[in-house]
Design an enzyme around this catalytic site. Sequence first.
Site, PDB file in Angstrom:
ATOM      1  N   SER A  72       3.944  -1.816  11.455  1.00 47.57           N
ATOM      2  CA  SER A  72       2.503  -1.717  11.190  1.00 47.57           C
ATOM      3  C   SER A  72       1.715  -1.790  12.503  1.00 47.57           C
ATOM      4  O   SER A  72       1.473  -0.753  13.133  1.00 47.57           O
ATOM      5  CB  SER A  72       2.080  -2.801  10.194  1.00 47.57           C
ATOM      6  OG  SER A  72       2.290  -4.101  10.714  1.00 47.57           O
ATOM      7  N   ARG A  73       1.335  -2.978  12.931  1.00 48.31           N
ATOM      8  CA  ARG A  73       0.674  -3.178  14.204  1.00 48.31           C
ATOM      9  C   ARG A  73       1.237  -4.444  14.840  1.00 48.31           C
ATOM     10  O   ARG A  73       1.465  -5.442  14.146  1.00 48.31           O
ATOM     11  CB  ARG A  73      -0.845  -3.342  14.021  1.00 48.31           C
ATOM     12  CG  ARG A  73      -1.593  -2.058  13.769  1.00 48.31           C
ATOM     13  CD  ARG A  73      -1.628  -1.157  15.012  1.00 48.31           C
ATOM     14  NE  ARG A  73      -2.391   0.060  14.782  1.00 48.31           N
ATOM     15  CZ  ARG A  73      -1.868   1.216  14.363  1.00 48.31           C
ATOM     16  NH1 ARG A  73      -0.570   1.327  14.150  1.00 48.31           N
ATOM     17  NH2 ARG A  73      -2.646   2.265  14.185  1.00 48.31           N
TER      18      ARG A  73
ATOM     19  N   HIS B  49       6.988   2.734  19.266  1.00 47.66           N
ATOM     20  CA  HIS B  49       5.942   3.197  18.336  1.00 47.66           C
ATOM     21  C   HIS B  49       6.213   4.640  17.886  1.00 47.66           C
ATOM     22  O   HIS B  49       5.408   5.546  18.166  1.00 47.66           O
ATOM     23  CB  HIS B  49       4.558   3.066  18.988  1.00 47.66           C
ATOM     24  CG  HIS B  49       3.444   3.013  17.982  1.00 47.66           C
ATOM     25  ND1 HIS B  49       2.328   2.222  18.137  1.00 47.66           N
ATOM     26  CD2 HIS B  49       3.265   3.660  16.804  1.00 47.66           C
ATOM     27  CE1 HIS B  49       1.511   2.403  17.106  1.00 47.66           C
ATOM     28  NE2 HIS B  49       2.064   3.283  16.276  1.00 47.66           N
TER      29      HIS B  49
ATOM     30  N   GLU C 196       0.879  -2.499  24.089  1.00 48.40           N
ATOM     31  CA  GLU C 196       1.630  -1.240  24.223  1.00 48.40           C
ATOM     32  C   GLU C 196       0.999  -0.378  25.313  1.00 48.40           C
ATOM     33  O   GLU C 196      -0.214  -0.159  25.274  1.00 48.40           O
ATOM     34  CB  GLU C 196       1.611  -0.473  22.898  1.00 48.40           C
ATOM     35  CG  GLU C 196       2.381  -1.182  21.798  1.00 48.40           C
ATOM     36  CD  GLU C 196       2.371  -0.416  20.476  1.00 48.40           C
ATOM     37  OE1 GLU C 196       2.077   0.792  20.482  1.00 48.40           O
ATOM     38  OE2 GLU C 196       2.639  -1.047  19.444  1.00 48.40           O
TER      39      GLU C 196
ATOM     40  N   GLY D 270       0.850  -1.199   0.000  1.00 49.62           N
ATOM     41  CA  GLY D 270       0.000   0.000   0.000  1.00 49.62           C
ATOM     42  C   GLY D 270       0.879   1.240   0.000  1.00 49.62           C
ATOM     43  O   GLY D 270       2.028   1.193  -0.429  1.00 49.62           O
ATOM     44  N   ARG D 271       0.347   2.347   0.538  1.00 51.97           N
ATOM     45  CA  ARG D 271       1.109   3.613   0.492  1.00 51.97           C
ATOM     46  C   ARG D 271       2.462   3.480   1.172  1.00 51.97           C
ATOM     47  O   ARG D 271       3.487   3.899   0.636  1.00 51.97           O
ATOM     48  CB  ARG D 271       0.323   4.724   1.184  1.00 51.97           C
ATOM     49  CG  ARG D 271      -0.918   5.160   0.471  1.00 51.97           C
ATOM     50  CD  ARG D 271      -1.556   6.323   1.231  1.00 51.97           C
ATOM     51  NE  ARG D 271      -2.935   6.469   0.847  1.00 51.97           N
ATOM     52  CZ  ARG D 271      -3.926   5.755   1.377  1.00 51.97           C
ATOM     53  NH1 ARG D 271      -3.685   4.872   2.335  1.00 51.97           N
ATOM     54  NH2 ARG D 271      -5.163   5.922   0.959  1.00 51.97           N
TER      55      ARG D 271
HETATM   56  C1  8YV Z   1      -0.073   6.721  15.811  1.00 54.92           C
HETATM   57  C2  8YV Z   1      -0.079   5.077  14.079  1.00 54.92           C
HETATM   58  O1  8YV Z   1      -1.296   7.087  15.341  1.00 54.92           O
HETATM   59  O2  8YV Z   1      -0.930   6.285  12.238  1.00 54.92           O
HETATM   60  C3  8YV Z   1      -0.968   5.264  12.895  1.00 54.92           C
HETATM   61  O3  8YV Z   1      -1.759   4.330  12.618  1.00 54.92           O
HETATM   62  O4  8YV Z   1       0.030   4.040  14.619  1.00 54.92           O
HETATM   63  C4  8YV Z   1       0.706   6.204  14.636  1.00 54.92           C
HETATM   64  O5  8YV Z   1       0.997   7.171  13.712  1.00 54.92           O
HETATM   65  C5  8YV Z   1       0.580   7.869  16.467  1.00 54.92           C
HETATM   66  O6  8YV Z   1       1.457   7.321  17.367  1.00 54.92           O
HETATM   67  C6  8YV Z   1      -0.391   8.777  17.171  1.00 54.92           C
HETATM   68  O7  8YV Z   1      -1.095   8.087  18.182  1.00 54.92           O
END
Ligand code: 8YV
Length: 328
Positions: free
Chosen positions: A234-235, A283, A264, A154-155
């Site tokens: 990613s996650r 993160h 987390e 993806g992007r």
């Molecule tokens: C968090 C992220 O959002 O964009 C995402 O999906 O996991 C990160 O950019 C950022 O830490 C703000 O909470």
Amino acid sequence: MGRPLVYLAVPPPADVLARIEADCDIVKFGERGGPAKPDLLSALSDVDGVLATTRVPFDEEVFAAAPGLRVVSNFGVGYDNVDVPAATRHGVLVCNTPGVLSDAVADLTLGMVIALARRLVQSANLAREGQWVRGMAQVGSDLKGKTLGVIGLGRIGRAVALRARVFGMEIVFHDQFRDPGSDLEFCRFAEFDDLLREADFVTLHVNLSDETRKLIGARALSLMKPTAFLINTSRGGVIDQAALSEALRENKIAGAALDVLEREPPDAGDPILQLPNALVLPHIGSATRETRLAMLNLAVDNLLAALRGARPPCLVNPEVLDGPKPAS
Ligand code: 8YV
């Protein structure tokens, strides 16, 4: 209709706050308790919109407790914190911030690839300990000629592939879409198992969903080369972390760099934090001043558009405005 009431789970800088205050009344995070569920349920009972972080969970119970809620605007591209079908059932718009963080996350991903290949953290630790030895402990590997396996083109995956190409890497990818497009003709599609067998570095760029949860578990790890590295920006839930810790402990793969974890913040005793071949970051994928500001402004654009009754620029569930998607 009066001014909408907005709950801010993110503390914005003064100029961004002023944009929201021009149109809305505000409840600041903490004014109605912390992020725990009971506080959240009462805090949202009278609000029209939320500027949310990807760490605040929105499920059926939260939507049922917030009858006036019209929009959840996430400060982030990911939205696995939101039960989107439940939001849609309640007529709540869900918005995110795609695009503006792709370069920052891709930069960090390449940084992690280089850190693994060149043993940056281990070498820095040796220097700090006064060990200026120039022995095999610091000898890593070239990126040129190595194969990068991108899971999810993806992007962000694309931005990673473009950077890796400049370093002379070969790129294989796995994605539901097999055609990388003419700008990425140097990327070769591979079946999932083949990518894992072939890649020297495997990098993950998929959303967390029922399909991708624990995508990289014991079976996937057993297909990787013992010299291969795994990178995840990613996650955390995309990896079965217990299986990864075990694979790292037994040197079944060479190492991993993780910007995201299953839990987390992690428990202090989480073994992944202690393994010498795991590089863990807290993160920080999107954490540059420029990117965070762009994300915040886009999240506020989404929020204010939704509250004005306009179409937000980045809407995850357009069926709330357009009606159900036609069956394909
Ligand atoms: C968090 C992220 O959002 O964009 C995402 O999906 O996991 C990160 O950019 C950022 O830490 C703000 O909470």
